[in-house]
Design a protein around this motif. Sequence first.
Motif, mmCIF file in Angstrom:
data_model
loop_
_atom_site.group_PDB
_atom_site.id
_atom_site.type_symbol
_atom_site.label_atom_id
_atom_site.label_comp_id
_atom_site.label_asym_id
_atom_site.label_seq_id
_atom_site.Cartn_x
_atom_site.Cartn_y
_atom_site.Cartn_z
ATOM 1 N N UNK A 190 7.737 -36.394 -120.488
ATOM 2 C CA UNK A 190 7.822 -35.901 -119.112
ATOM 3 C C UNK A 190 8.435 -36.916 -118.159
ATOM 4 N N UNK A 191 9.090 -36.390 -117.121
ATOM 5 C CA UNK A 191 9.598 -37.259 -116.060
ATOM 6 C C UNK A 191 8.516 -37.513 -115.019
ATOM 7 N N UNK A 192 7.474 -36.667 -115.013
ATOM 8 C CA UNK A 192 6.383 -36.788 -114.041
ATOM 9 C C UNK A 192 5.077 -36.411 -114.723
ATOM 10 N N UNK A 193 4.070 -37.276 -114.542
ATOM 11 C CA UNK A 193 2.727 -37.023 -115.049
ATOM 12 C C UNK A 193 1.826 -36.698 -113.862
ATOM 13 N N UNK A 194 1.213 -35.515 -113.891
ATOM 14 C CA UNK A 194 0.257 -35.100 -112.862
ATOM 15 C C UNK A 194 -1.136 -35.203 -113.460
ATOM 16 N N UNK A 195 -1.994 -36.018 -112.863
ATOM 17 C CA UNK A 195 -3.328 -36.258 -113.416
ATOM 18 C C UNK A 195 -4.387 -35.901 -112.379
ATOM 19 N N UNK A 196 -5.290 -34.979 -112.738
ATOM 20 C CA UNK A 196 -6.323 -34.509 -111.819
ATOM 21 C C UNK A 196 -7.663 -35.114 -112.225
ATOM 22 N N UNK A 197 -8.088 -36.153 -111.515
ATOM 23 C CA UNK A 197 -9.351 -36.859 -111.778
ATOM 24 C C UNK A 197 -9.467 -37.283 -113.255
ATOM 25 N N UNK A 198 -8.475 -37.987 -113.794
ATOM 26 C CA UNK A 198 -8.498 -38.282 -115.232
ATOM 27 C C UNK A 198 -9.607 -39.243 -115.654
ATOM 28 N N UNK A 199 -10.186 -39.983 -114.704
ATOM 29 C CA UNK A 199 -11.276 -40.908 -115.050
ATOM 30 C C UNK A 199 -12.622 -40.409 -114.521
ATOM 31 N N UNK A 200 -12.665 -39.159 -114.025
ATOM 32 C CA UNK A 200 -13.866 -38.659 -113.355
ATOM 33 C C UNK A 200 -15.099 -38.611 -114.225
ATOM 34 N N UNK A 201 -14.932 -38.393 -115.544
ATOM 35 C CA UNK A 201 -16.079 -38.281 -116.448
ATOM 36 C C UNK A 201 -16.285 -39.534 -117.301
ATOM 37 N N UNK A 202 -15.631 -40.624 -116.939
ATOM 38 C CA UNK A 202 -15.652 -41.812 -117.781
ATOM 39 C C UNK A 202 -16.368 -42.970 -117.091
ATOM 40 N N UNK A 203 -17.007 -43.828 -117.896
ATOM 41 C CA UNK A 203 -17.658 -44.991 -117.283
ATOM 42 C C UNK A 203 -16.590 -46.002 -116.870
ATOM 43 N N UNK A 204 -16.954 -46.971 -115.987
ATOM 44 C CA UNK A 204 -15.934 -47.852 -115.390
ATOM 45 C C UNK A 204 -15.066 -48.602 -116.386
ATOM 46 N N UNK A 205 -15.671 -49.100 -117.467
ATOM 47 C CA UNK A 205 -14.881 -49.880 -118.431
ATOM 48 C C UNK A 205 -13.843 -48.997 -119.118
ATOM 49 N N UNK A 206 -14.255 -47.775 -119.484
ATOM 50 C CA UNK A 206 -13.328 -46.846 -120.124
ATOM 51 C C UNK A 206 -12.247 -46.414 -119.135
ATOM 52 N N UNK A 207 -12.646 -46.200 -117.874
ATOM 53 C CA UNK A 207 -11.689 -45.827 -116.832
ATOM 54 C C UNK A 207 -10.618 -46.900 -116.671
ATOM 55 N N UNK A 208 -11.018 -48.172 -116.742
ATOM 56 C CA UNK A 208 -10.043 -49.263 -116.650
ATOM 57 C C UNK A 208 -9.017 -49.180 -117.776
#
Length: 225
Positions: A160-178
């Motif tokens: 893709x030329x553009x990635x649209x991400x809707x709350x991609x870290x919303x269900x993840x703990x901080x370390x995983x979100x990083x």
Amino acid sequence: MSEPIAELRGATITQEGRAVLENVSFALEKSEFSYLVGRTGAGKSSLLKTLYADLPLLVGSGTVAGFDLVSLPASKVPYLRRRLGIVFQDFQLLSDRSVGENLLFVLNATGWRGKARKQQRVQEVLTQVGLSGVAGRMPHRLSGGEQQRVVIARALLNEPVLLLADEPTGNLDPEVADGIMELFREINHAGTAILMATHNFQLLEKYPHRVLTCKEGQLLDSARA
């Protein structure tokens, strides 16, 4: 200046016939990374849905990946979405298929031909997201962070030329979100523009980028502040 990957001009973003954002004007350039923030119900998801033509653009003008959102016929929407990667918070993986079969499903649906070529592409994107050995595993056998990486791999299949991400870290703990954010940075540095909706203001501080804020029916742009 090259043509922006995504641009809205004087746009009204509507959800179920109600205007949630008005007079929206912004442009996202090639390889740019921008956050989209705002309270729940402020219009973040509706804005993203407008960009991938899930909601119609009835007022104003807009283009995404070279497609005119106003004049785009329903038959051409799949062609627009092939130029985009879309990452949701709730994964939306097919639970009755392995990781590899989930990715092959997308390749088959988007017109890829040749078994070896498709298998190679599946392995390429899984390697890109750090999951080279999981193609044969079922989604429920993976951690939340691993499932989100599979979702990102799925979004990358058609380059893709553009990635649209809707709350991609919303269900993840901080370390995983990083870890997910580091992956997004790598994807962005490789040339894919990213627009990421998030509630996680710690990520904004740790990984600063342009911020678009949905507030009281308007879209505020940190680049114009």
